[in-house]
Enzyme design. Structure first.
Site, short mmCIF file in Angstrom:
data_model
loop_
_atom_site.label_atom_id
_atom_site.label_comp_id
_atom_site.label_asym_id
_atom_site.label_seq_id
_atom_site.Cartn_x
_atom_site.Cartn_y
_atom_site.Cartn_z
N ARG A 95 0.85 -1.19 0.00
CA ARG A 95 0.00 0.00 0.00
C ARG A 95 0.89 1.24 0.00
NH1 ARG A 95 -3.16 3.07 4.70
NH2 ARG A 95 -3.86 4.68 3.27
N GLU A 136 -4.03 -0.08 8.04
CA GLU A 136 -2.85 0.30 8.83
C GLU A 136 -3.01 -0.20 10.26
OE1 GLU A 136 -1.59 4.43 9.08
OE2 GLU A 136 -1.97 4.70 6.94
N TYR A 196 -4.76 1.99 15.62
CA TYR A 196 -3.54 1.91 16.43
C TYR A 196 -3.83 1.76 17.91
CZ TYR A 196 -0.91 3.47 12.34
OH TYR A 196 -0.34 3.54 11.10
N GLU A 256 -7.63 8.44 6.04
CA GLU A 256 -7.96 9.05 7.33
C GLU A 256 -8.57 10.44 7.24
OE1 GLU A 256 -4.61 8.76 9.96
OE2 GLU A 256 -4.64 6.58 9.90
C1 BGC Z 1 -1.12 7.68 9.15
C2 BGC Z 1 0.34 7.47 8.87
C3 BGC Z 1 1.13 7.68 10.14
C4 BGC Z 1 0.69 6.66 11.16
C5 BGC Z 1 1.40 6.72 12.49
C6 BGC Z 1 -1.60 7.10 10.45
O1 BGC Z 1 -2.43 8.00 11.09
O2 BGC Z 1 -1.91 7.29 8.07
O3 BGC Z 1 0.71 8.36 7.85
O4 BGC Z 1 2.49 7.64 9.94
O5 BGC Z 1 -0.67 6.82 11.43
O6 BGC Z 1 1.15 7.91 13.14
#
Ligand code: BGC
Length: 471
Positions: free
Chosen positions: A75, A377, A310, A165
């Site tokens: 990606r 991600e 995350y 995002e």
């Molecule tokens: C983003 C990335 C970023 C990652 C870590 C995501 O919000 O798409 O570009 O590096 O988080 O912060």
């Protein structure tokens, strides 16, 4: 337990974070070039994306790393200002076309599928000068840019992401200073942005769907980021209800208009903002509702639900969060939040709470009619350790939660993308927070990449299609 057959694994990057070559061969200035050059004090370590990982010159090395990882797909994002330096289609930069074709051809030679993001935050500065995503005219500019990319590259690409995002684009960049262009029009610019962005997304989707899909046979979707909110006390029904409000403001802001049957913004968002706006003496709410035409036009415009995830934060009470500006998105929620949960990482906001991901995925299944999901991600930051046990444990624990919801709750997760291939320009954190499988030495002009221990871990996971034994 094995991942389901057909489940795919990939790794992600973004143009501005890795390419460098910021003013080379016709590329124009984007909003991150402008921010880092004019306000370098906003970047934790004073670095910028001028050279970054120098992927513009080192794409062969990048592809070798992808091969070593054994990923099914890569990606990456296209740099709008490298392809169309004016932001418009009146001038095409031949070198931009050459660069991405070279990358796409290399991927094809190595059997790695491209998953391509049209917009990962690096807006041409010329369009920002006109207001950027606060200007509805952006719907046309994004349409033209998408059209150009589908036409030019679409023969080689089966999977597209329109926006990476939307929350970060609108809230962090127009409602705050966390991302470029750092407009900080809190409570106002952020909502103008979401109005434009959702319409631009829908127009790009319809264009692909009607004109390109019949010949190119690809898929197109959006990647929504979520910090998942949980009540600090799960037994407290007021906090449970407030966490739901916060999740509607965060994930629902962009998911509800696209993935629900009724469409439009979440009801609680519309109501809260209307109430606050009235109290502020405004004639109209700061968040405008979509009319019937746009509700229809935006609904159903994503082949998958793309989720970037995350971390989890907590809701501790009702009222105005002490850090909320006035007016603002955070104040509009009406809840107090805290990041004091789970284990830590190098990023203040990134707390390690694997069960939060399972809860988010179950919530998505229920809230959005069991959509097919790609995790676009997921990742962990440290300071660049080569023996990155923290990262390995993070992947292992988050992926085992994903396996659980696939098996126990039948959440329809089809693929997983790790963030990120190599340490790169982590926006306002510069290179101080590192998420990569490969360590990048940014003091060496050759930008050498060194594999961390997590490379072996991910490789083994992909090869065996199950979690490696790890404690
Ligand atoms: C983003 C990335 C970023 C990652 C870590 C995501 O919000 O798409 O570009 O590096 O988080 O912060």
């Amino acid at each position: 337990t094995k991942f389901p057959p057909g489940f795919t694994f990939g790794v992600a990057t973004a143009s501005h974070q890795i390419e460098g070559a910021w003013n080379v061969s016709g590329k124009s200035e984007n909003v991150w070039d402008r921010l880092t050059h004019t306000r370098p004090e906003l970047i934790a370590d004073g670095t910028n994306g001028d050279i970054a990982c120098d992927s513009y010159h080192r794409l062969h090395e990048d592809v070798e790393e992808l091969v070593a990882l054994g990923v099914h797909f890569y990606r990456f994002s296209l740099s709008w200002s490298r392809i169309l330096p004016t932001g418009r289609i009146d001038y095409v930069n031949p070198d931009g076309i050459r660069y991405y074709n070279e990358l796409l051809d290399l991927l094809a030679e190595n059997n790695i599928e491209p998953l391509v993001t049209l917009f990962h935050w690096d807006l041409p500065q010329s369009l920002q000068d006109l207001g950027g995503w606060a200007n509805p005219k952006m719907i046309d500019y994004f349409y033209d840019y998408s059209d150009f990319c589908f036409k030019e590259f679409g023969g080689k690409i089966k999977s597209w992401i329109t926006f990476n995002e939307p929350y970060e684009i609108c809230e962090d960049a127009y409602g705050d200073e966390k991302k470029a262009p750092a407009i900080d029009s809190h409570g106002v610019g952020n909502y103008l942005c979401s109005d434009t962005l959702l319409k631009a997304h829908a127009e790009s989707y319809h264009l692909y769907n009607e004109t390109y899909r019949p010949v190119q046979n690809g898929r197109i979707f959006i990647s929504i980021n979520s910090i998942w909110y949980e009540p600090s006390d799960p037994e407290n029904s007021e906090l449970v209800a407030l966490a739901e409000v916060a999740n509607q403001f965060k994930f629902g802001w962009f998911a509800h208009p696209i993935f629900t049957v009724e469409g439009g913004y979440p009801k609680v968002m519309v109501e809260n903002i209307a109430r606050q706006s009235e109290a502020e003496g405004l004639r109209k709410p700061r968040l405008e509702q979509f009319d019937a035409y746009w509700i229809q036009r935006i609904k159903g415009t994503s082949d998958f639900l793309g989720i970037n995830h995350y971390t989890t934060h907590l809701i501790t009470g009702a009222g105005v969060d002490p850090i909320a500006k006035s007016p603002s998105w955070l104040k509009d929620i009406g809840a107090v939040t805290t990041m004091e949960v789970g284990g830590d990482s190098a990023s203040e906001w990134l707390r390690v709470v694997p069960t939060g991901f399972a809860n988010l995925l179950r919530w998505c299944k229920i809230s959005y009619n069991d959509p097919p999901i790609y995790i676009t991600e997921n990742g962990f930051s440290d300071r660049g350790d080569l023996e990155d046990y923290g990262r390995i444990k993070y992947f292992n624990d988050y992926l085992s939660e994903i396996l659980n919801v696939i098996n126990d709750d039948k959440v329809n997760v089809l693929g997983y993308t790790a963030w990120t291939l190599m340490d790169n320009f982590e926006w306002r954190a510069g290179f101080s927070e590192r998420f990569g499988f490969y360590y990048v030495n940014i003091t060496d002009p050759a930008r050498p990449r060194t594999p961390k221990l997590s490379v072996q871990y991910y490789r083994e996971l992909i090869d065996n299609h199950e979690l490696p034994h790890f404690d």
